[in-house]
Design a protein around this motif. Structure first.
Motif, PDB file in Angstrom:
ATOM      1  N   ILE A 195      53.020  76.840  53.767  1.00 48.85           N
ATOM      2  CA  ILE A 195      54.002  76.877  54.739  1.00 48.85           C
ATOM      3  C   ILE A 195      52.894  76.145  56.460  1.00 48.85           C
ATOM      4  O   ILE A 195      51.886  76.696  57.240  1.00 48.85           O
ATOM      5  CB  ILE A 195      54.796  78.710  55.077  1.00 48.85           C
ATOM      6  N   TYR A 196      53.609  75.013  56.935  1.00 49.18           N
ATOM      7  CA  TYR A 196      52.888  74.740  58.108  1.00 49.18           C
ATOM      8  C   TYR A 196      54.209  75.003  58.882  1.00 49.18           C
ATOM      9  O   TYR A 196      55.320  74.117  59.612  1.00 49.18           O
ATOM     10  CB  TYR A 196      53.195  73.488  57.916  1.00 49.18           C
ATOM     11  N   ARG A 197      53.442  75.863  59.972  1.00 48.56           N
ATOM     12  CA  ARG A 197      54.675  76.135  61.362  1.00 48.56           C
ATOM     13  C   ARG A 197      54.666  75.529  62.306  1.00 48.56           C
ATOM     14  O   ARG A 197      53.575  76.021  63.111  1.00 48.56           O
ATOM     15  CB  ARG A 197      54.726  77.650  61.729  1.00 48.56           C
ATOM     16  N   ILE A 198      55.008  74.560  62.730  1.00 50.04           N
ATOM     17  CA  ILE A 198      54.916  73.833  63.362  1.00 50.04           C
ATOM     18  C   ILE A 198      55.162  73.751  64.625  1.00 50.04           C
ATOM     19  O   ILE A 198      56.606  73.710  65.274  1.00 50.04           O
ATOM     20  CB  ILE A 198      55.268  72.150  62.858  1.00 50.04           C
ATOM     21  N   ASP A 199      54.425  73.806  66.248  1.00 49.92           N
ATOM     22  CA  ASP A 199      54.474  73.438  67.382  1.00 49.92           C
ATOM     23  C   ASP A 199      54.514  71.955  67.669  1.00 49.92           C
ATOM     24  O   ASP A 199      52.736  71.990  67.799  1.00 49.92           O
ATOM     25  CB  ASP A 199      53.373  74.435  68.113  1.00 49.92           C
ATOM     26  N   HIS A 200      55.234  71.276  68.037  1.00 50.92           N
ATOM     27  CA  HIS A 200      54.787  69.508  68.349  1.00 50.92           C
ATOM     28  C   HIS A 200      53.900  69.683  69.985  1.00 50.92           C
ATOM     29  O   HIS A 200      52.911  68.684  69.919  1.00 50.92           O
ATOM     30  CB  HIS A 200      55.484  68.782  68.822  1.00 50.92           C
ATOM     31  N   TYR A 201      53.616  70.989  70.487  1.00 47.88           N
ATOM     32  CA  TYR A 201      53.072  70.837  71.630  1.00 47.88           C
ATOM     33  C   TYR A 201      51.655  70.631  71.436  1.00 47.88           C
ATOM     34  O   TYR A 201      50.169  69.930  72.005  1.00 47.88           O
ATOM     35  CB  TYR A 201      53.182  71.642  72.714  1.00 47.88           C
ATOM     36  N   LEU A 202      50.817  71.572  70.397  1.00 53.72           N
ATOM     37  CA  LEU A 202      49.656  71.079  69.690  1.00 53.72           C
ATOM     38  C   LEU A 202      49.378  69.906  68.947  1.00 53.72           C
ATOM     39  O   LEU A 202      48.113  69.593  68.704  1.00 53.72           O
ATOM     40  CB  LEU A 202      49.471  72.176  68.864  1.00 53.72           C
ATOM     41  N   GLY A 203      50.304  69.134  69.402  1.00 54.16           N
ATOM     42  CA  GLY A 203      50.209  67.666  68.332  1.00 54.16           C
ATOM     43  C   GLY A 203      49.722  66.678  69.430  1.00 54.16           C
ATOM     44  O   GLY A 203      49.128  65.430  69.283  1.00 54.16           O
ATOM     45  N   LYS A 204      49.478  67.352  70.387  1.00 53.37           N
ATOM     46  CA  LYS A 204      49.197  65.729  71.565  1.00 53.37           C
ATOM     47  C   LYS A 204      48.472  65.752  72.786  1.00 53.37           C
ATOM     48  O   LYS A 204      47.053  66.819  71.596  1.00 53.37           O
ATOM     49  CB  LYS A 204      50.000  66.876  72.830  1.00 53.37           C
ATOM     50  N   GLU A 205      47.470  64.711  72.578  1.00 55.20           N
ATOM     51  CA  GLU A 205      46.600  64.327  72.704  1.00 55.20           C
ATOM     52  C   GLU A 205      45.503  65.005  73.966  1.00 55.20           C
ATOM     53  O   GLU A 205      44.802  65.037  73.533  1.00 55.20           O
ATOM     54  CB  GLU A 205      45.746  62.860  73.200  1.00 55.20           C
ATOM     55  N   THR A 206      46.067  65.236  74.835  1.00 52.94           N
ATOM     56  CA  THR A 206      45.082  66.040  75.909  1.00 52.94           C
ATOM     57  C   THR A 206      45.164  68.112  75.207  1.00 52.94           C
ATOM     58  O   THR A 206      44.254  68.003  75.277  1.00 52.94           O
ATOM     59  CB  THR A 206      45.838  66.315  76.744  1.00 52.94           C
ATOM     60  N   VAL A 207      46.016  68.015  74.632  1.00 53.31           N
ATOM     61  CA  VAL A 207      46.031  69.257  73.988  1.00 53.31           C
ATOM     62  C   VAL A 207      44.267  69.491  72.575  1.00 53.31           C
ATOM     63  O   VAL A 207      43.920  70.158  72.749  1.00 53.31           O
ATOM     64  CB  VAL A 207      47.296  69.593  73.483  1.00 53.31           C
ATOM     65  N   GLN A 208      44.874  68.504  72.063  1.00 53.08           N
ATOM     66  CA  GLN A 208      43.277  68.637  71.292  1.00 53.08           C
ATOM     67  C   GLN A 208      42.399  68.136  71.354  1.00 53.08           C
ATOM     68  O   GLN A 208      41.195  69.157  71.512  1.00 53.08           O
ATOM     69  CB  GLN A 208      44.023  66.937  70.250  1.00 53.08           C
ATOM     70  N   ASN A 209      41.979  67.584  72.888  1.00 54.67           N
ATOM     71  CA  ASN A 209      40.863  66.988  73.678  1.00 54.67           C
ATOM     72  C   ASN A 209      40.328  68.508  74.408  1.00 54.67           C
ATOM     73  O   ASN A 209      38.998  68.426  74.764  1.00 54.67           O
ATOM     74  CB  ASN A 209      41.471  66.357  74.609  1.00 54.67           C
ATOM     75  N   LEU A 210      41.209  69.873  74.118  1.00 55.19           N
ATOM     76  CA  LEU A 210      40.518  71.063  74.927  1.00 55.19           C
ATOM     77  C   LEU A 210      39.457  70.969  73.562  1.00 55.19           C
ATOM     78  O   LEU A 210      38.480  71.688  74.445  1.00 55.19           O
ATOM     79  CB  LEU A 210      41.784  71.954  74.732  1.00 55.19           C
ATOM     80  N   LEU A 211      39.499  71.200  72.384  1.00 57.53           N
ATOM     81  CA  LEU A 211      38.112  71.863  71.869  1.00 57.53           C
ATOM     82  C   LEU A 211      36.977  70.867  72.218  1.00 57.53           C
ATOM     83  O   LEU A 211      35.617  71.371  72.094  1.00 57.53           O
ATOM     84  CB  LEU A 211      38.738  72.205  70.557  1.00 57.53           C
ATOM     85  N   ALA A 212      37.614  69.866  72.181  1.00 59.42           N
ATOM     86  CA  ALA A 212      36.336  68.597  72.446  1.00 59.42           C
ATOM     87  C   ALA A 212      35.830  68.508  73.736  1.00 59.42           C
ATOM     88  O   ALA A 212      34.214  69.075  74.431  1.00 59.42           O
ATOM     89  CB  ALA A 212      36.833  66.880  72.502  1.00 59.42           C
ATOM     90  N   LEU A 213      36.731  68.928  75.029  1.00 63.74           N
ATOM     91  CA  LEU A 213      36.156  69.026  76.577  1.00 63.74           C
ATOM     92  C   LEU A 213      35.201  70.600  76.364  1.00 63.74           C
ATOM     93  O   LEU A 213      33.645  70.530  76.882  1.00 63.74           O
ATOM     94  CB  LEU A 213      37.221  69.502  77.080  1.00 63.74           C
TER      95      LEU A 213
END
Length: 507
Positions: free
Chosen positions: A184-202
């Motif tokens: 089951i993949y409950r999708i939230d498109h916000y989490l796919g945004k580049e800047t959101v993903q970059n939070l983990l790298a930052l």
């Protein structure tokens, strides 16, 4: 989230889109899939099958989808020969998702393609349909024998995931009665945004920030998701939702988790999701008698907005919009103060707000650091002193800015705030993928890192339910704060944060 610089292609995939004739597929899903194809990320063997009640042939369906690509894709049609290569792998099944007897059509399609491809394929069912249709479709899918194969069958469920805690639990229970959690993949498109993903790298790839990322150095965190538009014809939907359900319960609480989570021991999907759910567990539950002190709602009234006097446009009040009750108590603005009761964030407030018809379109995270001592500088030097802060802009701009003090040029010691900026557009030549491109690729690859687990959904609803219940008990239309279109929301929102000595970052 892909785990390598040059990810390998997913295995052979059959993607069925329930609601294939609908707006989400037209605007987002097929354009995203086509961009993945242009970039060489789609499987060598794949087929995308739209499912809907509208009468399309395969050819007329493809023509309709091409119109969506030309209008909404970041790359439009691309080379003509590429569409000619992609489109034969797109088909259409005219069927009613509520008709259990019709599901053999899906089974027949799967058998035919796997025979063509010479082996089993991953099978994905995307629920691009109204929330009330999901349970029936999931139940009907469960009659297909192959849906029990946890290794290759997945179901993608769009938000809203439930209307409240009880309905979310009921939906989770139903889905889990037919599919395993890992399917089951409950999708939230916000989490796919580049800047959101970059939070983990930052946070976790830089020693510069992580030692300061705690209550000893961070004074507060603000998360804003502001829209300049109103309902855009979605009055019927919004009346059943409101700003708290529509944005804070899912999008903004997930962003808060990424800001506040502890360092993971790995970037495996469940490890990341475990750290995020730990944050949700730590968020202080709000007692009913405390709601008015930490949560504010509002509705936009009638007014004018957009530009100077020559271009100002009249804006109807929310209660005058089509599909909205004249005495509606649905909020178009919500702001909440959250606290994470753990060692890292003890006493640090997280201010979250969202709304429609606000002054700017922006999604921004601001981390404000505690002030440095001023006593070493002359009083005149620090007149324009501002706190250090990290500003992470998700949209419309995609950048990260660090604000600090610097000496102004000249013979006297005067300090001004300045910024260092990382901007995606100027730092990288690659086009930024749309959020749905990232998320669809992750589903095909079987990477659930950016998708919500059942316990995350449950905890998020538990956090907001006291606010929703308290607001539901307030039925006097005159009690709803009204704000001017083009403003930053009702005055009560400003008062909520100012009582702690802070201000909203409006920029």
């Amino acid at each position: 989230m892909t785990s390598s610089v040059t990810p390998t292609r997913p295995p052979a995939t059959l993607l069925f889109i329930f609601g294939g004739s609908g707006d989400l597929n037209f605007r987002k899903l097929t354009p995203a899939l086509y961009n993945l194809f242009l970039d060489g990320y789609m499987p060598e063997q794949f087929e995308v099958v739209g499912i809907g009640r509208t009468a399309y042939t395969d050819d007329s369906y493809r023509e309709r989808l091409l119109e969506g690509i030309d209008e909404f894709s970041r790359r439009k049609n691309g080379p003509e020969n590429q569409w000619a290569t992609f489109s034969p792998r797109v088909g259409y099944l005219q069927m009613d998702g509520g008709d259990a007897a019709a599901y053999h059509l899906i089974g027949d399609r799967v058998k035919a393609r796997e025979a063509d491809w010479g082996g089993p394929a991953n099978i994905i069912f995307y629920m691009s349909v109204a929330p009330q249709l999901v349970p029936g479709i999931a139940t009907n899918l469960s009659q297909l024998d192959f849906c029990g194969d946890k290794s290759r069958v997945r179901i993608v469920v769009e938000k809203p995931f439930g209307h409240d805690l009880q309905s979310a639990r009921e939906l989770n229970a139903l889905l889990l009665s037919h599919f395993a959690e890992e399917q089951i993949y409950r999708i939230d498109h916000y989490l796919g945004k580049e800047t959101v993903q970059n939070l983990l790298a930052l946070r976790f790839a830089n020693t510069l920030f992580e030692p300061l990322w705690n209550h000893n150095y961070v004074e507060y965190v603000q998360l804003t998701a502001a829209e300049t538009v109103g309902l855009e014809g979605r009055g019927g939907y919004y009346e059943q939702s409101g700003a708290l359900r529509d944005m804070i319960q899912n999008h903004l609480l997930q962003l808060l988790c990424m800001v506040a989570m502890e360092p993971p021991t790995s970037f495996e999907a469940d490890e990341i999701r475990n750290k995020k759910v730990d944050v949700l567990h730590a968020i202080r539950r709000i007692a009913p008698d405390q709601v008015d002190q930490v949560a504010v709602r509002g509705q936009y009234g009638a007014g004018e907005k957009d530009g100077g006097s020559a271009s100002r446009k009249p804006t109807p009040a929310y209660r005058d919009e089509e599909g909205v009750k004249p005495d509606s108590m649905t909020e178009t603005f919500a702001a909440v103060t959250f606290f994470c009761d753990n060692w890292r964030w003890e006493g640090t407030p997280f201010y979250v707000r969202t709304g429609k018809h606000l002054a700017e379109k922006s999604s921004v995270i601001t981390v404000q650091f505690r002030p440095a001592p001023h006593y070493a500088f002359p009083g005149a030097a620090a007149k324009s002193w501002q706190h250090n802060c990290l500003i992470i802009s998700i949209q419309p701009d995609m950048n990260i800015r660090l604000r600090f003090q610097a000496k102004r040029p000249g013979q006297t010691l005067a300090l001004d705030p300045v910024e260092m900026e990382f901007n995606y557009n100027t730092s990288f030549t690659e086009q930024q993928p749309e959020a749905y491109e990232t998320l669809l690729l992750d589903v095909m690859a079987g990477d659930a890192t950016l998708f919500m687990r059942a316990d995350q959904v449950d905890e998020a609803w538990q956090i907001v339910m006291p606010i929703l219940d308290q607001w539901a008990a307030q039925t006097d239309p005159a009690s709803m704060p009204i704000y001017e279109p083009g403003s930053w929301g009702p005055d009560q929102s400003t008062e909520m944060i100012e009582k702690n000595g802070f201000n909203w970052m409006n920029e």
